[in-house]
Write a protein that holds these residues in place. Structure first.
Motif, short mmCIF file in Angstrom:
data_model
loop_
_atom_site.label_atom_id
_atom_site.label_comp_id
_atom_site.label_asym_id
_atom_site.label_seq_id
_atom_site.Cartn_x
_atom_site.Cartn_y
_atom_site.Cartn_z
N LYS A 118 0.86 -1.18 0.00
CA LYS A 118 0.00 0.00 0.00
C LYS A 118 0.90 1.23 0.00
O LYS A 118 1.75 1.38 0.87
N SER A 130 -2.19 -0.69 -3.61
CA SER A 130 -0.85 -0.58 -4.18
C SER A 130 -0.88 0.36 -5.37
O SER A 130 -1.93 0.62 -5.96
N GLY A 311 -1.43 -5.91 -2.70
CA GLY A 311 -0.05 -6.36 -2.54
C GLY A 311 0.07 -7.70 -1.87
O GLY A 311 0.99 -7.93 -1.07
#
Length: 395
Positions: A118, A130, A311
């Motif tokens: 992030k 992300s 992510g």
């Protein structure tokens, strides 16, 4: 009284230094030539040129045809507009506190992403997703993970004014630019018909630069255009698996952009048990799109870990294997998602998964990475590498 005087004097000196810094002129000359993949027309604008323009076939949906025409890309910007956009993209002056730039989350050497699950904005604030790659964004009309922007103009405004990203507002942004004599000169050179810098010029320059981020010169592209020695035996085998009706990777990640620019609900869970992200459900007010996100490009995918909107996977092999583990295997308890019909159980072997990953490495193309400015008009650090490293350690 003496103490009060010294503090007042100190404040005046600080303000004086800030004003002096803002008014200093840094010697910068904008390029008068187009970036790679573009040619300068008689009208003085940059026209996009690439080998895919020699094809007129419609994308072979479902089989991943190699020699397929591209969608129309953004072009028609002047060399000055593109280069001014490059300086703006790398300048932290665009953020509220001068700590982050567009390039802080979209680093050229990292596939125009940032290695974070992030991304992090001003004041160390964590964003919700992300940072997606910006390669080839001039070809698509759905932007952000949740597809909430339909144009690069819409996209450019988002991070500038998001409180947890660059945190700025239009008035403060323009105040900073207008107080900087270098920018005043550069904007006047680029937009001579305007008397002062306005937001439309800022957005146009940023869009011009982002439209110039073309990645169509990978070894895969060389193979697609007829040079079959560009890929080795394993990569060709991986490509064939990728395109097959068994794996169906190319159903959504269609060549040559390796995205179909659509929304897909794949049922990936949030990382670390975070609250479920509804994604495109909010954008389109559609329950069937709950947990849906834009299909990302796979261009330079080996450079853009971690993968998925949250992510989830730090390794590309793990991200590929996600699609092989069974339909809906990560859907959180209590969620009833309408999974995309291409998400099924291909039952690929470990060897086949390895071959797909090896092929994806052939999509790396850094031959046309734009040059990072050594100095930007504000004089602020271009990319704070130490800041990035600290954020990675915290995550």
């Amino acid at each position: 009284m003496l103490k009060f005087f010294s503090v007042s004097l100190l404040i005046q000196l600080v303000l004086s230094c800030q004003a002096s810094s803002a008014n200093n002129t840094i010697s910068i000359e904008l390029r008068d030539s187009c970036p790679p993949s573009f040619e300068l027309t008689e009208q003085g604008v940059c026209k996009l040129v690439n080998l895919y323009q020699q094809y007129d076939s419609i994308q072979n949906v479902g089989v991943g045809g190699l020699q397929s025409a591209l969608s129309k890309g953004r072009d028609g910007f002047t060399p000055n507009e593109i280069d001014l956009g490059r300086y703006l993209f790398f300048d932290p002056l665009l953020s509220k506190d001068g700590s982050v730039s567009c390039a802080s989350c979209h680093i050229p050497e990292k596939g125009f992403s940032d290695d974070l699950a992030k991304s992090v904005g001003i004041g160390g604030q964590q964003t919700t997703r992300s940072a997606p790659s910006l390669w080839n964004v001039g070809f698509v009309n759905k932007l952000f993970w949740d597809a909430r922007a339909k144009s690069l103009e819409e996209q450019a405004v988002g991070p500038l004014f998001a409180k947890n990203e660059m945190g700025n507002d239009a008035a403060n942004l323009l105040k900073g630019l207008r107080a900087n004599q270098t920018y005043v000169s550069l904007f006047k050179q680029t937009f001579p018909e305007h008397t002062q810098i306005d937001l439309a010029q800022v957005i146009k320059a940023l869009v011009a630069f982002q439209s110039s981020l073309i990645s169509l010169n990978s070894r895969y592209d060389q193979y697609a255009h007829g040079y079959h020695q560009a890929l080795n035996e394993n990569e060709i085998a991986g490509l064939n698996i990728f395109r097959s009706f068994v794996a169906r990777c190319a159903e959504c990640h269609q060549p040559p952009l390796f995205t179909n620019n659509q929304i897909a609900v794949i049922g990936v869970a949030e990382k670390n048990g975070d609250e479920f992200d509804p994604g495109a459900q909010i954008t389109f007010n559609a329950s069937k799109l709950r947990g849906g996100f834009k299909v990302p490009t796979l261009r330079n995918i080996a450079k853009t870990a971690p993968y998925m909107h949250a992510g989830n996977f730090t390794d590309l092999r793990d991200a590929v294997e996600f699609y092989n583990k069974g339909r809906g295997h990560e859907v959180p308890e209590g969620e009833s998602l309408q999974l995309h019909w291409h998400i099924w159980e291909p039952n690929l072997t470990d060897k086949e998964l390895d071959l797909v990953v090896e092929f994806l490495g052939a999509l790396t193309d850094e031959s046309l990475v734009p040059r990072t400015p050594r100095v930007v008009p504000s004089g602020l650090p271009v990319i704070d590498v130490k800041y990035q490293q600290n954020q990675q350690e915290q995550q």
